[in-house]
Design a protein around this motif. Structure first.
Motif, mmCIF file in Angstrom:
data_model
loop_
_atom_site.group_PDB
_atom_site.id
_atom_site.type_symbol
_atom_site.label_atom_id
_atom_site.label_comp_id
_atom_site.label_asym_id
_atom_site.label_seq_id
_atom_site.Cartn_x
_atom_site.Cartn_y
_atom_site.Cartn_z
ATOM 1 N N GLY A 1 -18.849 -5.632 39.793
ATOM 2 C CA GLY A 1 -17.502 -5.831 40.303
ATOM 3 C C GLY A 1 -17.063 -7.277 40.343
ATOM 4 N N SER A 2 -16.480 -7.679 41.466
ATOM 5 C CA SER A 2 -15.928 -9.026 41.609
ATOM 6 C C SER A 2 -16.995 -10.105 41.609
ATOM 7 C CB SER A 2 -15.108 -9.110 42.897
ATOM 8 O OG SER A 2 -14.028 -8.208 42.862
ATOM 9 N N THR B 1 -12.216 -3.390 35.062
ATOM 10 C CA THR B 1 -11.295 -2.316 35.439
ATOM 11 C C THR B 1 -10.056 -2.819 36.177
ATOM 12 O OG1 THR B 1 -13.168 -0.800 35.601
ATOM 13 C CG2 THR B 1 -11.101 -0.110 36.656
ATOM 14 N N TRP B 2 -10.211 -3.806 37.039
ATOM 15 C CA TRP B 2 -9.120 -4.205 37.921
ATOM 16 C C TRP B 2 -8.454 -5.519 37.507
ATOM 17 C CZ3 TRP B 2 -13.710 -1.972 39.615
ATOM 18 C CH2 TRP B 2 -13.578 -0.677 40.120
ATOM 19 N N THR C 1 -5.926 -7.504 34.339
ATOM 20 C CA THR C 1 -4.949 -7.200 33.296
ATOM 21 C C THR C 1 -5.608 -7.289 31.933
ATOM 22 O OG1 THR C 1 -4.294 -9.520 33.020
ATOM 23 C CG2 THR C 1 -3.119 -8.223 34.708
ATOM 24 N N PHE D 1 -9.486 5.193 36.969
ATOM 25 C CA PHE D 1 -8.307 4.332 37.015
ATOM 26 C C PHE D 1 -7.686 4.267 35.619
ATOM 27 C CE2 PHE D 1 -11.040 3.156 40.462
ATOM 28 C CZ PHE D 1 -10.176 2.882 41.521
ATOM 29 N N GLY E 1 -8.723 1.321 48.279
ATOM 30 C CA GLY E 1 -8.579 1.025 46.860
ATOM 31 C C GLY E 1 -9.278 2.022 45.954
ATOM 32 N N TRP E 2 -10.247 2.766 46.494
ATOM 33 C CA TRP E 2 -10.930 3.798 45.713
ATOM 34 C C TRP E 2 -11.332 4.925 46.663
ATOM 35 C CZ3 TRP E 2 -15.455 2.680 41.759
ATOM 36 C CH2 TRP E 2 -15.638 3.809 40.956
ATOM 37 N N ASP F 1 -12.260 -1.939 49.251
ATOM 38 C CA ASP F 1 -13.279 -1.918 48.210
ATOM 39 C C ASP F 1 -13.375 -3.330 47.619
ATOM 40 O OD1 ASP F 1 -14.937 -1.285 46.071
ATOM 41 O OD2 ASP F 1 -13.270 -0.581 44.831
#
Length: 331
Positions: free
Chosen positions: A24-25, A47-48, A50, A77, A231-232, A279
């Motif tokens: 993730g982040s 995924t999150w 642009t 998503f 968020g999820w 999330d």
């Protein structure tokens, strides 16, 4: 090539069967490139972001290494535009999770990319193979972050290997050192998928509070829960027990909006506020009560004791696994 090289390694163009999970982040382009340079497969979590940002990150990794890497997209998503951008950039491996992989498989193959898909059961693995997926990632429930199934790695991996042969299988969940990698290779997997171990890589975007929580955690501190669902929604996950999780459990695990301490507890460097139930993990530059945010980690956190460069993590794990493999083969 090393003694650990598997057919899947050759298929992916990597030297050792170590795959950095899409954490993730906490993922950075530097982390992905360092894993790739050490001979493993790094993975961007896209995924999150642009499509434009995805392209920027892909190109940034390519500036740091000519070696192959993967991108990960969560199919729960909308990722069509992202997938198009990744394939247009010629990414060699597309990793997907949590959804029907059939449409992605066809598009990936048309662009010459391999398609990896993460599953949590034998039935899900069989459906993915029928949909055209090239590589199955069998995720045991020990894994950190979002968790698809309820079966342990030790039981799931050999069952999936048997069910989808000759499609290669990567084992995920509970692997943090060479012993774990050697074990899953013995179960028939052709690589290990590690997330929690890379949270303390020096290149990871992990807030120091988060990093230390992982290092200090015992296996039982990584809890399977639905607490951090902002968020999820409705996606089970495994995270370290912290102040938020303890208060939520003590209150009887209520639903939104009746959870203890609803509202923002931390702020990122760009000024965005984050709720305790979002999330979102703590990343560098955050201020406030960052300990209260989701501290995603697997039960293998009990095996993580230091901060180290990602390249050294890869080479140390591979060397330990190779030594163990040679030892078991010695008469």
């Amino acid at each position: 090539m090393t003694t650990l090289t598997t057919p899947l390694c050759r298929q992916l163009g990597i030297e050792v069967p170590v795959v950095q999970a899409p954490i993730g982040s906490a993922v950075t382009t530097e982390l992905v490139a360092a894993v790739a340079e050490a001979g493993g497969l790094g993975t961007l979590a896209l995924t999150w972001v642009t499509a434009e940002e995805a392209v920027r990150r892909i190109r940034e990794v390519r500036q740091m290494t000519p070696r192959p890497f993967a991108v990960n997209l969560v199919l729960d998503f909308p990722v069509d535009e992202l997938l198009d951008a990744c394939l247009a950039e010629g990414v060699p491996a597309i990793s997907t999770f949590w959804g029907d992989p059939s449409a992605v498989a066809e598009r990936a193959h048309s662009a010459g990319a391999l398609h990896l898909h993460t599953v949590g059961s034998v039935a899900e693995a069989e459906r993915a193979v029928a949909a055209g997926v090239d590589v199955i990632v069998a995720q045991g429930c020990e894994a950190g972050g979002h968790v698809r199934g309820e079966v342990t790695t030790m039981a799931l991996v050999p069952a999936v290997v048997d069910a989808v042969h000759p499609v290669p299988v990567i084992a995920a969940g509970g692997i943090a050192d060479g012993r774990g990698l050697a074990a899953v290779l013995a179960l028939g997997a052709q690589a290990g998928w590690l997330g929690t171990r890379f949270l303390t890589a020096s290149e990871a975007a992990t807030h120091e509070v988060y990093r230390q929580a992982v290092i200090q955690a015992a296996p039982q501190d990584a809890v399977h829960t639905r607490c951090f669902d902002g968020g999820w929604p409705h996606a089970p996950h495994r995270a370290l027990r912290n102040s938020t999780l303890r208060a939520w459990e003590a209150a009887g695990r209520p639903d939104v909006p009746n959870r203890p301490g609803e509202g923002a507890v931390a702020r990122s460097a760009d000024g965005r506020d984050w709720s305790r139930y979002d999330d979102m993990v703590p990343v560098p530059g955050m201020s406030g009560d960052v300990e209260a945010l989701a501290l995603y980690a697997g039960q293998s956190a009990g095996l993580v004791h230091d901060v180290a460069p990602a390249g050294r993590i890869v080479t140390d794990i591979a060397a330990e696994a190779a030594a163990l493999t040679r030892r078991t083969r010695t008469p």
